[in-house]
Design a protein around this motif. Structure first.
Motif, short mmCIF file in Angstrom:
data_model
loop_
_atom_site.label_atom_id
_atom_site.label_comp_id
_atom_site.label_asym_id
_atom_site.label_seq_id
_atom_site.Cartn_x
_atom_site.Cartn_y
_atom_site.Cartn_z
N UNK A 42 8.52 54.41 39.95
CA UNK A 42 8.04 54.29 38.59
C UNK A 42 9.21 54.07 37.65
N UNK A 43 9.13 54.65 36.46
CA UNK A 43 10.23 54.59 35.50
C UNK A 43 10.88 55.97 35.40
N UNK A 44 12.19 55.98 35.44
CA UNK A 44 12.91 57.24 35.38
C UNK A 44 13.85 57.25 34.18
N UNK B 89 0.85 52.35 35.16
CA UNK B 89 1.59 53.60 35.24
C UNK B 89 0.92 54.66 34.39
N UNK B 90 0.78 55.85 34.92
CA UNK B 90 0.43 56.97 34.07
C UNK B 90 1.72 57.72 33.74
N UNK B 91 1.71 58.36 32.60
CA UNK B 91 2.88 59.10 32.13
C UNK B 91 2.42 60.35 31.41
N UNK B 92 3.29 61.36 31.41
CA UNK B 92 2.94 62.63 30.80
C UNK B 92 4.13 63.17 30.01
N UNK B 93 3.80 63.95 28.98
CA UNK B 93 4.85 64.55 28.17
C UNK B 93 4.37 65.88 27.62
#
Lengths: 110, 120
Positions: A42-44, B89-93
């Motif tokens: 993914x993206x890092x 893409x899933x993303x979390x914060x």
């Protein structure tokens, strides 16, 4: 259009040379980020900034440094490029609760 | 330790049908979730987000569902179109920490991505 641009968009460099990628925003946002994208990961997050001269490390910061002398510019430097740093680099900025990304910089280290 | 996981590397769907992309997370501090779409040679594009105070958010053909107890979210695309073919893409914060003066700084943690292919 998120108002964020990256340069260069493509670069080939030799192992051991320094490389600087530039991220420029036109909207005076406080938070900016550098990510790298690699297959299977993914993206890092490499580094991020929460204001002029305020920066901190992300999860994959080894071999990278950043600088933010002006609100609009966030620079990512590879002090001595290695083949493991061949990747696609994305700059991003925070607008409200959303992170918007630039178009990417493709870096190949040979 | 992968805090955000997308366990399906790829998904193939017929045009007009529903696409369901899944994402799991482990960090209980995450309270804001985003989905991005990425075409080759372009940057990720924001699609839709959801706060942990909600269990559903809808925007046109895109709906995100959040199951906090299961630490699971999903993106539904109905109807799917060939132009939806991309990497998602899933993303979390941990947004709350940021807004309360904490140290999250809006940093996103991403899943590995799912390649969606919509066939005509």
């Amino acid at each position: 259009d998120a108002g964020i641009t990256q340069s260069p968009r493509h670069k080939v460099t030799e192992t051991g040379t320094p490389v600087t990628l530039r991220c420029h925003q036109t909207e005076n946002h406080r938070y900016m980020y550098w990510y790298r994208q690699d297959p299977g990961h993914g993206l890092r997050l490499i580094h991020y900034s929460y204001g002029v001269k305020d920066t901190d490390k992300g999860e994959v910061s080894d071999g990278y440094s950043v600088s933010r002398s002006k609100t609009e510019d966030f620079l990512l430097t590879l002090e001595s490029a290695t083949s493991s740093q061949t990747s696609v680099y994305f700059c991003a900025m925070k607008v409200g609760n959303t992170i918007y990304f630039g178009e990417g910089s493709w870096l190949t280290v040979v | 330790d992968q805090q955000v996981k997308q366990n399906s590397p790829s998904l193939s769907v017929q045009e007009g049908r529903i696409s369901i992309l899944n994402c799991d997370y482990t960090n209980s501090m995450f309270d804001y979730f985003l989905w991005y779409k990425k075409y080759p040679a372009e940057g990720p594009t924001f699609l839709i987000s959801i706060s942990s105070i909600k269990d559903k958010n809808e925007d046109g053909r895109f709906t995100v569902f959040l199951n906090k107890s299961a630490k699971h979210l999903s993106l539904h695309i109905v109807p799917s179109q060939p132009g939806d073919s991309a990497v998602y893409f899933c993303a979390a914060t941990a947004l709350t920490r940021l807004n309360a003066g904490g140290t999250s700084y809006g940093k996103l943690t991403f899943g590995q991505g799912t390649i969606l292919t919509v066939h005509p």
